[in-house]
Write a protein that holds these residues in place. Structure first.
Motif, PDB file in Angstrom:
ATOM      1  N   ALA A   1      82.784  46.716  26.590  1.00  0.00           N
ATOM      2  CA  ALA A   1      82.912  47.781  25.585  1.00  0.00           C
ATOM      3  C   ALA A   1      84.216  47.558  24.833  1.00  0.00           C
ATOM      4  N   ALA A   2      84.183  46.596  23.924  1.00  0.00           N
ATOM      5  CA  ALA A   2      85.379  46.221  23.166  1.00  0.00           C
ATOM      6  C   ALA A   2      85.192  46.534  21.691  1.00  0.00           C
ATOM      7  N   ASP A   3      86.315  46.759  21.009  1.00  0.00           N
ATOM      8  CA  ASP A   3      86.326  46.958  19.564  1.00  0.00           C
ATOM      9  C   ASP A   3      86.417  45.585  18.898  1.00  0.00           C
ATOM     10  N   LYS A   4      86.404  45.586  17.578  1.00  0.00           N
ATOM     11  CA  LYS A   4      86.509  44.345  16.803  1.00  0.00           C
ATOM     12  C   LYS A   4      87.884  43.706  16.985  1.00  0.00           C
ATOM     13  N   PHE A   5      87.962  42.413  16.641  1.00  0.00           N
ATOM     14  CA  PHE A   5      89.241  41.726  16.439  1.00  0.00           C
ATOM     15  C   PHE A   5      89.387  41.633  14.923  1.00  0.00           C
ATOM     16  N   LYS A   6      90.130  42.566  14.347  1.00  0.00           N
ATOM     17  CA  LYS A   6      90.159  42.719  12.893  1.00  0.00           C
ATOM     18  C   LYS A   6      90.524  41.412  12.202  1.00  0.00           C
ATOM     19  N   GLY A   7      89.744  41.060  11.186  1.00  0.00           N
ATOM     20  CA  GLY A   7      89.991  39.842  10.430  1.00  0.00           C
ATOM     21  C   GLY A   7      89.476  38.591  11.105  1.00  0.00           C
ATOM     22  N   SER A   8      88.793  38.775  12.248  1.00  0.00           N
ATOM     23  CA  SER A   8      88.360  37.606  13.007  1.00  0.00           C
ATOM     24  C   SER A   8      86.927  37.749  13.519  1.00  0.00           C
ATOM     25  N   LEU A   9      86.682  38.741  14.373  1.00  0.00           N
ATOM     26  CA  LEU A   9      85.366  38.926  14.981  1.00  0.00           C
ATOM     27  C   LEU A   9      84.964  40.383  14.949  1.00  0.00           C
ATOM     28  N   THR A  10      83.673  40.648  14.716  1.00  0.00           N
ATOM     29  CA  THR A  10      83.170  42.009  14.877  1.00  0.00           C
ATOM     30  C   THR A  10      83.141  42.359  16.361  1.00  0.00           C
ATOM     31  N   ALA A  11      82.974  43.651  16.653  1.00  0.00           N
ATOM     32  CA  ALA A  11      82.897  44.075  18.052  1.00  0.00           C
ATOM     33  C   ALA A  11      81.707  43.418  18.759  1.00  0.00           C
ATOM     34  N   ALA A  12      80.593  43.278  18.034  1.00  0.00           N
ATOM     35  CA  ALA A  12      79.414  42.644  18.622  1.00  0.00           C
ATOM     36  C   ALA A  12      79.691  41.171  18.939  1.00  0.00           C
ATOM     37  N   GLU A  13      80.414  40.495  18.055  1.00  0.00           N
ATOM     38  CA  GLU A  13      80.748  39.082  18.294  1.00  0.00           C
ATOM     39  C   GLU A  13      81.716  38.938  19.464  1.00  0.00           C
ATOM     40  N   VAL A  14      82.665  39.854  19.574  1.00  0.00           N
ATOM     41  CA  VAL A  14      83.581  39.839  20.722  1.00  0.00           C
ATOM     42  C   VAL A  14      82.776  39.927  22.015  1.00  0.00           C
ATOM     43  N   ALA A  15      81.860  40.891  22.074  1.00  0.00           N
ATOM     44  CA  ALA A  15      81.065  41.082  23.291  1.00  0.00           C
ATOM     45  C   ALA A  15      80.231  39.851  23.612  1.00  0.00           C
ATOM     46  N   GLN A  16      79.673  39.212  22.586  1.00  0.00           N
ATOM     47  CA  GLN A  16      78.822  38.049  22.810  1.00  0.00           C
ATOM     48  C   GLN A  16      79.617  36.873  23.358  1.00  0.00           C
ATOM     49  N   HIS A  17      80.797  36.628  22.791  1.00  0.00           N
ATOM     50  CA  HIS A  17      81.617  35.515  23.281  1.00  0.00           C
ATOM     51  C   HIS A  17      82.114  35.767  24.703  1.00  0.00           C
ATOM     52  N   VAL A  18      82.494  36.999  25.008  1.00  0.00           N
ATOM     53  CA  VAL A  18      82.924  37.310  26.372  1.00  0.00           C
ATOM     54  C   VAL A  18      81.768  37.098  27.344  1.00  0.00           C
ATOM     55  N   THR A  19      80.578  37.509  26.949  1.00  0.00           N
ATOM     56  CA  THR A  19      79.398  37.318  27.795  1.00  0.00           C
ATOM     57  C   THR A  19      79.152  35.838  28.064  1.00  0.00           C
ATOM     58  N   THR A  20      79.262  35.020  27.025  1.00  0.00           N
ATOM     59  CA  THR A  20      79.051  33.579  27.183  1.00  0.00           C
ATOM     60  C   THR A  20      80.013  33.000  28.213  1.00  0.00           C
ATOM     61  N   GLY A  21      81.280  33.379  28.127  1.00  0.00           N
ATOM     62  CA  GLY A  21      82.271  32.876  29.078  1.00  0.00           C
ATOM     63  C   GLY A  21      82.029  33.353  30.494  1.00  0.00           C
ATOM     64  N   LEU A  22      81.674  34.631  30.648  1.00  0.00           N
ATOM     65  CA  LEU A  22      81.404  35.169  31.983  1.00  0.00           C
ATOM     66  C   LEU A  22      80.224  34.462  32.635  1.00  0.00           C
ATOM     67  N   ARG A  23      79.164  34.262  31.853  1.00  0.00           N
ATOM     68  CA  ARG A  23      77.945  33.672  32.434  1.00  0.00           C
ATOM     69  C   ARG A  23      78.112  32.183  32.687  1.00  0.00           C
ATOM     70  N   ARG A  24      79.046  31.561  31.992  1.00  0.00           N
ATOM     71  CA  ARG A  24      79.360  30.165  32.278  1.00  0.00           C
ATOM     72  C   ARG A  24      79.909  30.056  33.702  1.00  0.00           C
ATOM     73  N   ALA A  25      80.680  31.079  34.084  1.00  0.00           N
ATOM     74  CA  ALA A  25      81.289  31.075  35.414  1.00  0.00           C
ATOM     75  C   ALA A  25      80.363  31.675  36.473  1.00  0.00           C
TER      76      ALA A  25
END
Length: 382
Positions: free
Chosen positions: A10-34
């Motif tokens: 449940a994260a907010d956006k990284f302003k000027g870089s990633l939307t909140a949805a993109e933040v969540a997706q990238h974090v998910t990718t890293g978690l599931r890699r591990a």
């Protein structure tokens, strides 16, 4: 450590870089890699400012767009979110700094007219509950432009409409709200904001937020005096409540559009995080989680005052859940993080000190950070 079966992101956006949805997706990718078997729920969040419509859409609202008047008077495309008869409107979509050319500010003349047009569009679409998220505005017109777009009349001593922007309110002689769209009286309008400033004075909209919009010290004084005239004339038109509302929490939000919403739209002020969490089903998602990851682009002292990560951490801690945060840059010491309910924060700058590269490569860096979180908290629990 108890077994962690389900993680809520449940994260907010990284302003000027990633939307909140993109933040969540990238974090998910890293978690599931591990931890490939990990159950992960993604719930992008917002606090009423930039990214609020995106968060609502990620939660199942329909995105719709409409052409409206931008802060400089040029047409812009603005989005809102709709689900059944509930709409989420982000004033920055119509009247935000994002619509100004780089390096160009218009603190005295920028208008909220387009936000009024956006509200009219959601009423046309059948909305009867409207969440008006405010923040990121280019304007300091007290919401006069918004009200004018919805049918109010603001005229000078010669009976001519006053010009757009906050400074022109100095010439205001008469205000007439009788022409406001009658559907407003039947709608529930919620002013969702993370700031509780009054309209004027040392903590008011011009003094606190005007400089961020390019206002000089002289501009701040001009705007504060013009808003004083605006309140005075509205008081003559509708009575003491116009004067009282200028001191109300949230009146100074987004260049005073909060005041216009309170006085003209009959809006109720509520903390943006609280409103958005209800709309997004945050409490229910939290009930399904064993571990929570929140975050935003910059974790700094502002985070602790009504921003989404602080709200996530507070709610998670109340349920006894561990919370960690991801961010682009970290400007809070461990003690303050802990007091806010955040066990540990992971900053992208720890992996890549070059801020410009951090912004450009935020996605892959977040995935690496998520793998670190898995190593530190999840693998030992599996």
């Amino acid at each position: 450590m108890a077994e962690i079966r389900s993680v809520l992101i449940a994260a907010d956006k990284f302003k000027g870089s990633l939307t909140a949805a993109e933040v969540a997706q990238h974090v998910t990718t890293g978690l599931r890699r591990a931890v490939p078997s990990l159950r992960v729920e993604l719930l992008p969040v917002a606090d009423g400012g930039d990214g609020t419509v995106d968060a609502a859409v990620a939660a199942g609202f329909e995105r719709r767009t409409v052409r409206v008047t931008g802060p400089l008077g040029d047409p812009v495309t603005a989005a809102y979110a709709l689900r059944d008869t509930t709409a989420v409107v982000e004033m920055a979509e119509a009247s935000g700094l994002r619509h100004l050319p780089e390096g160009v500010f218009a603190p005295l003349t920028a208008t909220t007219y387009g936000t009024g047009e956006l509200l009219r569009a959601v009423l046309d679409a059948g909305a009867r509950t409207v969440v008006l998220g405010v923040g990121g505005s280019a304007t300091t017109d007290g919401g006069a432009g918004m009200l004018a777009a919805l049918g109010a009349a603001f005229t000078d001593a010669d009976g001519r409409p006053v010009a757009p922007g906050g400074a022109a309110l100095a010439s205001l002689a008469t205000a007439d709200l009788s022409g406001l769209d009658p559907r407003l009286a039947e709608a529930e309008i919620v002013l969702a904001s993370d700031v509780d400033n009054p309209l004027r004075g040392p903590k008011g909209a011009p003094a606190v937020y005007g400089p961020q919009k390019g206002a000089s010290a002289a501009d701040v004084a001009t705007l504060d005096a013009a808003l004083g005239r605006y309140v005075e004339v509205l008081g003559e038109a509708i009575g003491d409540r116009a004067v009282e509302a200028a001191e109300a929490p949230g009146a100074g939000a987004a260049g005073g559009i909060g005041y216009g919403a309170l006085v003209g739209l009959g809006a109720a002020f509520r903390p943006g995080v609280e409103v958005l969490f209800e709309l997004l089903g945050f409490a229910e998602a939290l009930g399904r989680a064993d571990f929570v990851i929140t975050g935003e682009g910059s974790l700094d002292p502002q985070t602790l005052h009504g921003k989404a990560p602080a709200g996530v951490a507070q709610a998670a801690r109340a349920r006894g859940l561990e919370v960690v945060a991801v961010c682009g840059r970290l400007a809070l010491p461990p003690a303050e993080l802990g007091a806010a309910g955040i066990r540990r924060a992971y900053a992208l700058t720890e992996l890549e000190p070059d801020v410009s590269r951090c912004i450009a490569e935020a996605g892959p860096l977040l995935e690496r950070v998520a793998e670190r979180i898995a190593d530190d908290f999840l693998l030992s629990a599996h």
